[in-house]
Design an enzyme around this catalytic site. Structure first.
Site, PDB file in Angstrom:
ATOM      1  N   LYS A  40       0.978  -1.237   0.131  1.00  0.00           N
ATOM      2  CA  LYS A  40      -0.088   0.043   0.034  1.00  0.00           C
ATOM      3  C   LYS A  40       0.821   1.380   0.009  1.00  0.00           C
ATOM      4  O   LYS A  40       2.138   1.113   0.282  1.00  0.00           O
ATOM      5  CB  LYS A  40      -0.843  -0.018   1.434  1.00  0.00           C
ATOM      6  CG  LYS A  40      -0.098  -0.025   2.536  1.00  0.00           C
ATOM      7  CD  LYS A  40      -1.127  -0.228   3.595  1.00  0.00           C
ATOM      8  CE  LYS A  40      -0.340  -0.176   5.103  1.00  0.00           C
ATOM      9  NZ  LYS A  40      -1.191  -0.606   6.345  1.00  0.00           N
ATOM     10  N   ARG A 138     -11.197   0.707  14.453  1.00  0.00           N
ATOM     11  CA  ARG A 138     -11.086   1.446  12.912  1.00  0.00           C
ATOM     12  C   ARG A 138     -12.164   1.016  12.189  1.00  0.00           C
ATOM     13  O   ARG A 138     -13.383   1.315  12.435  1.00  0.00           O
ATOM     14  CB  ARG A 138      -9.395   1.042  12.361  1.00  0.00           C
ATOM     15  CG  ARG A 138      -9.394   2.098  11.355  1.00  0.00           C
ATOM     16  CD  ARG A 138      -7.563   1.875  11.035  1.00  0.00           C
ATOM     17  NE  ARG A 138      -7.387   0.690  10.494  1.00  0.00           N
ATOM     18  CZ  ARG A 138      -6.063   0.337  10.308  1.00  0.00           C
ATOM     19  NH1 ARG A 138      -5.267   1.364  10.056  1.00  0.00           N
ATOM     20  NH2 ARG A 138      -5.718  -0.840   9.968  1.00  0.00           N
ATOM     21  N   HIS A 172      -6.228  -6.701  12.980  1.00  0.00           N
ATOM     22  CA  HIS A 172      -5.119  -5.821  13.102  1.00  0.00           C
ATOM     23  C   HIS A 172      -4.986  -5.552  14.602  1.00  0.00           C
ATOM     24  O   HIS A 172      -5.783  -5.098  15.129  1.00  0.00           O
ATOM     25  CB  HIS A 172      -5.463  -4.726  12.268  1.00  0.00           C
ATOM     26  CG  HIS A 172      -4.249  -4.112  11.966  1.00  0.00           C
ATOM     27  ND1 HIS A 172      -3.105  -4.590  11.525  1.00  0.00           N
ATOM     28  CD2 HIS A 172      -3.714  -2.607  11.879  1.00  0.00           C
ATOM     29  CE1 HIS A 172      -1.944  -3.715  11.172  1.00  0.00           C
ATOM     30  NE2 HIS A 172      -2.418  -2.620  11.407  1.00  0.00           N
ATOM     31  N   ARG A 227       1.434 -10.831   7.613  1.00  0.00           N
ATOM     32  CA  ARG A 227       0.909  -9.569   6.784  1.00  0.00           C
ATOM     33  C   ARG A 227       2.088  -8.428   7.032  1.00  0.00           C
ATOM     34  O   ARG A 227       1.688  -7.299   7.760  1.00  0.00           O
ATOM     35  CB  ARG A 227      -0.412  -9.371   7.127  1.00  0.00           C
ATOM     36  CG  ARG A 227      -1.418  -9.070   6.481  1.00  0.00           C
ATOM     37  CD  ARG A 227      -2.458  -8.805   6.884  1.00  0.00           C
ATOM     38  NE  ARG A 227      -2.631  -8.076   8.069  1.00  0.00           N
ATOM     39  CZ  ARG A 227      -3.614  -7.918   9.189  1.00  0.00           C
ATOM     40  NH1 ARG A 227      -4.207  -9.333   9.231  1.00  0.00           N
ATOM     41  NH2 ARG A 227      -3.412  -7.206   9.950  1.00  0.00           N
ATOM     42  N   TYR A 273      16.186  30.494   6.152  1.00  0.00           N
ATOM     43  CA  TYR A 273      14.935  31.325   6.574  1.00  0.00           C
ATOM     44  C   TYR A 273      14.552  31.540   8.186  1.00  0.00           C
ATOM     45  O   TYR A 273      15.020  30.660   8.967  1.00  0.00           O
ATOM     46  CB  TYR A 273      13.595  30.584   6.115  1.00  0.00           C
ATOM     47  CG  TYR A 273      13.242  30.535   4.663  1.00  0.00           C
ATOM     48  CD1 TYR A 273      12.881  31.755   4.140  1.00  0.00           C
ATOM     49  CD2 TYR A 273      13.288  29.440   4.121  1.00  0.00           C
ATOM     50  CE1 TYR A 273      12.885  31.884   2.675  1.00  0.00           C
ATOM     51  CE2 TYR A 273      13.013  29.387   2.869  1.00  0.00           C
ATOM     52  CZ  TYR A 273      12.814  30.532   1.995  1.00  0.00           C
ATOM     53  OH  TYR A 273      12.416  30.687   0.688  1.00  0.00           O
ATOM     54  N   CYS A 320      14.636  24.192   3.616  1.00  0.00           N
ATOM     55  CA  CYS A 320      13.671  24.785   2.723  1.00  0.00           C
ATOM     56  C   CYS A 320      13.048  23.905   1.946  1.00  0.00           C
ATOM     57  O   CYS A 320      12.850  22.804   1.935  1.00  0.00           O
ATOM     58  CB  CYS A 320      14.624  25.734   1.763  1.00  0.00           C
ATOM     59  SG  CYS A 320      15.713  26.820   2.428  1.00  0.00           S
ATOM     60  N   MET A 321      12.346  24.545   1.075  1.00  0.00           N
ATOM     61  CA  MET A 321      11.492  23.391  -0.023  1.00  0.00           C
ATOM     62  C   MET A 321      12.107  22.623  -0.698  1.00  0.00           C
ATOM     63  O   MET A 321      11.729  21.332  -0.765  1.00  0.00           O
ATOM     64  CB  MET A 321      10.373  24.204  -0.564  1.00  0.00           C
ATOM     65  CG  MET A 321       9.410  23.345  -1.301  1.00  0.00           C
ATOM     66  SD  MET A 321       8.145  24.289  -2.668  1.00  0.00           S
ATOM     67  CE  MET A 321       7.216  25.222  -1.429  1.00  0.00           C
ATOM     68  N   ASP A 322      13.236  23.092  -1.256  1.00  0.00           N
ATOM     69  CA  ASP A 322      14.031  22.356  -2.333  1.00  0.00           C
ATOM     70  C   ASP A 322      15.454  22.316  -1.872  1.00  0.00           C
ATOM     71  O   ASP A 322      16.193  21.526  -2.496  1.00  0.00           O
ATOM     72  CB  ASP A 322      14.117  23.031  -3.663  1.00  0.00           C
ATOM     73  CG  ASP A 322      12.809  23.518  -4.078  1.00  0.00           C
ATOM     74  OD1 ASP A 322      11.822  23.001  -3.791  1.00  0.00           O
ATOM     75  OD2 ASP A 322      12.517  24.908  -4.177  1.00  0.00           O
TER      76      ASP A 322
HETATM   77  C1  LIG Z   1      -0.531  -1.308   7.022  1.00  0.00           C
HETATM   78  C2  LIG Z   1      -1.011  -2.815   7.505  1.00  0.00           C
HETATM   79  C3  LIG Z   1      -0.146  -3.912   7.873  1.00  0.00           C
HETATM   80  C4  LIG Z   1       1.321  -3.874   7.835  1.00  0.00           C
HETATM   81  O1  LIG Z   1       1.667  -3.185   8.773  1.00  0.00           O
HETATM   82  P1  LIG Z   1       3.357  -2.970   9.201  1.00  0.00           P
HETATM   83  O2  LIG Z   1       3.263  -2.476  10.690  1.00  0.00           O
HETATM   84  O3  LIG Z   1       3.972  -2.186   8.316  1.00  0.00           O
HETATM   85  O4  LIG Z   1       3.648  -4.309   9.133  1.00  0.00           O
HETATM   86  C5  LIG Z   1      -0.800  -4.920   8.093  1.00  0.00           C
HETATM   87  N1  LIG Z   1      -2.168  -5.233   8.296  1.00  0.00           N
HETATM   88  C6  LIG Z   1      -2.993  -4.040   7.859  1.00  0.00           C
HETATM   89  C7  LIG Z   1      -4.493  -4.192   8.156  1.00  0.00           C
HETATM   90  C8  LIG Z   1      -2.303  -2.867   7.779  1.00  0.00           C
HETATM   91  O5  LIG Z   1      -3.316  -1.811   7.500  1.00  0.00           O
END
Ligand SMILES: *Cc1c(COP(=O)(O)O)cnc(C)c1O
Length: 380
Positions: A40, A138, A172, A227, A273, A320-322
Site C-alpha cells: 500500500k 477502526r 489488526h 502480513r 529562513y 527549505c522546500m528544495d
Molecule cells: C499497514 C497494515 C499492515 C502492515 O503493517 P506493518 O506495521 O507495516 O507491518 C498489516 N495489516 C494491515 C491491516 C495494515 O493496514
C-alpha cells in the site's frame, strides 16, 4: 532530454535487500504459513510495481493495498498474485474489484450486501476476507465481550450471501509493539471468533492477524498467513524490536543527494529562513538539493544530520522546500557533485523520524512525489 535521475536527489531501491528481508521473515514462520506483502501507499514509498513484481518472483502468496486504484495499478502492470484490498471500496466500484480480480476486506454486513448485489449483477463471485475489529477501533465487525453472539450472527449472514466467497478472516493489532497484554486480549478475541464461527460450520481457509510487530514478537499469532509491511522494507515498527530477528533486516531504500555547492562563510553569519542559526566559527557549508518538497521534514531544521564521506554533518538553519545546508567545516574534501546519504545507512531514518516526532513509516511514504527511484537488482 538527458538522464537527470542522479543529478539532484534520488532514491536507490535495493531489490536484493528486499529479497534478503523477505527470506529473513519467511525463516521466522512455520512451513505452510503464507506470506502477504504490504504494498500500500506505493509500497511505503518504494514504488508499488517493482516491489510487487519482486515479491511475486520471490514466492509471496498475496499482496495487500489500501484501495482499488492501487490494485488496478498492479494488475495493469501484469502482477497476477492475489491482491487483498484492505480499505473500503464503494459499491459503485465493485465491478472494478471483479474486473481486476481483487479480494476485498469486508468490515460490516451492509458493505457485504452491497458487494453481493454487485457480484450477482455481474454474474461473478467476489472473494472476500472478513475484517474483525478486536480492539483497533477502526473498521470491522466489533468482537468484544458481550457482543460475540450478535457479531457471529452478522458474520454468518455475510458468509451466506450469494456472489461472495469468504476465503479469509483477519484482524489488526493496535499495540503489538507496546502492550503484550492488549495484544493477547485482541488475539484471544480473534481465536474466540474463529471458534464460534466454526461451531456454526463456518471455516475460513486463511485466518491472519500478524503485521510486522507481531511477526517479530508473537510467533503464536502467525496462524495461516503473516502480513508484514515495514519490516519488509528493512525498518522496525519500534526501536525496541530491533535485533529480535537474528540476521537483521536491511534498509531497502537509500536516499542520496548531490552537493550543489560548497561555500566558505564567516563566523557571525546567519543561515536560511528565519535566521534560526548563526555560525559560531568561520565555516564551510554544503548546499544540498533536498527539502520538504522531497519529503525531507522541515522539523529536521538545525537538528538532523546527513552523511558525507561516511561522516555525520549537521543540518544548519531551516530546511527549505528544495534545499538545505549542512556544516562541512571539518570535511575539507567535500566538493560540489559529491553524494550525500540522506537515509539508508547509519540509522539516519530512524533518528530523523524521532526528531520529527514521527515513525519511519511516514518518512518512507513521503519520499516520492519529486524523488526519482532507481532500482537495483542483483547489484545492477
Ligand atoms: C499497514 C497494515 C499492515 C502492515 O503493517 P506493518 O506495521 O507495516 O507491518 C498489516 N495489516 C494491515 C491491516 C495494515 O493496514
Amino acid at each position: 532530454m538527458m538522464d537527470t535521475t542522479q543529478m539532484r536527489t534520488w532514491a536507490e531501491i535495493s531489490l536484493d535487500n528486499l529479497a534478503h528481508n523477505y527470506r529473513t521473515l519467511r525463516a521466522l514462520t512455520p512451513r505452510g504459513c503464507k506470506f502477504l506483502g504490504l504494498v500500500k501507499a506505493n509500497a511505503y514509498g518504494h514504488g508499488a510495481v517493482p516491489v510487487a513484481k519482486k515479491l511475486e518472483e520471490l514466492g509471496a502468496d498475496m499482496l495487500a493495498v489500501a484501495c482499488l486504484d492501487e490494485a488496478a495499478q498492479l494488475r495493469d502492470a501484469g502482477v497476477s498474485l492475489p491482491i487483498l484490498c484492505l480499505g473500503q471500496t464503494p459499491p459503485e466500484l465493485a465491478a472494478g474489484l471483479l474486473e481486476y480480480d481483487v479480494t476485498q476486506a469486508v468490515p460490516d454486513l451492509e458493505t457485504g450486501e452491497a458487494l453481493s448485489a454487485a457480484a450477482q449483477a455481474a454474474g461473478k463471485t467476489l472473494t472476500i476476507h472478513v475484517k474483525l475489529d478486536t480492539g483497533m477501533t477502526r473498521l470491522g465487525f466489533q468482537w468484544r465481550e458481550g457482543n460475540e453472539a450478535a457479531a457471529a450472527d452478522q458474520i454468518a449472514r455475510l458468509c451466506a450471501l450469494p456472489g461472495l466467497e469468504a476465503e479469509g478472516m483477519f484482524t489488526h493489532f493496535a499495540d503489538a509493539d507496546g502492550s503484550e497484554e492488549y495484544t493477547m486480549l485482541q488475539f484471544t478475541r480473534f481465536l474466540d471468533a474463529k471458534q464460534a464461527l466454526e461451531n456454526r460450520g463456518i471455516r475460513f481457509k486463511i485466518s491472519h492477524c500478524a503485521a510486522s510487530a507481531a511477526v517479530l514478537s508473537y510467533p503464536c499469532t502467525h496462524m495461516d498467513m503473516i502480513r508484514p509491511g515495514i519490516v519488509l522494507y528493512g525498518y522496525y515498527p519500534a526501536p525496541e524490536l530491533e535485533g529480535l530477528d537474528g540476521p537483521g533486516l536491511l534498509p531497502v531504500m537509500e536516499v542520496k543527494s548531490r552537493v550543489y555547492a560548497v561555500r566558505d562563510v564567516p563566523a557571525g553569519t546567519c543561515v536560511s529562513y528565519g535566521r534560526t542559526h548563526t555560525l559560531e566559527r568561520d565555516s564551510r557549508l554544503a548546499v544540498l538539493p533536498i527539502g520538504y518538497g522531497d519529503g525531507f521534514p522541515r522539523l529536521l531544521s538545525n537538528r538532523g544530520q546527513v552523511l558525507l564521506y561516511g561522516r555525520r554533518c549537521p543540518i544548519v538553519g531551516r530546511v527549505c522546500m528544495d534545499m538545505c545546508m549542512v556544516d562541512v567545516t571539518d570535511l575539507p574534501q567535500v566538493r560540489p557533485g559529491d553524494v550525500a546519504i540522506i537515509y539508508g545507512q547509519d540509522g539516519l531514518l530512524d533518528e530523523d523520524a524521532a526528531i520529527a516526532g514521527t515513525i519511519p513509516y511516514e518518512l518512507l511514504c513521503d519520499v516520492g512525489r519529486r524523488v526519482p527511484h532507481v532500482y537495483l537488482d542483483s547489484g545492477k
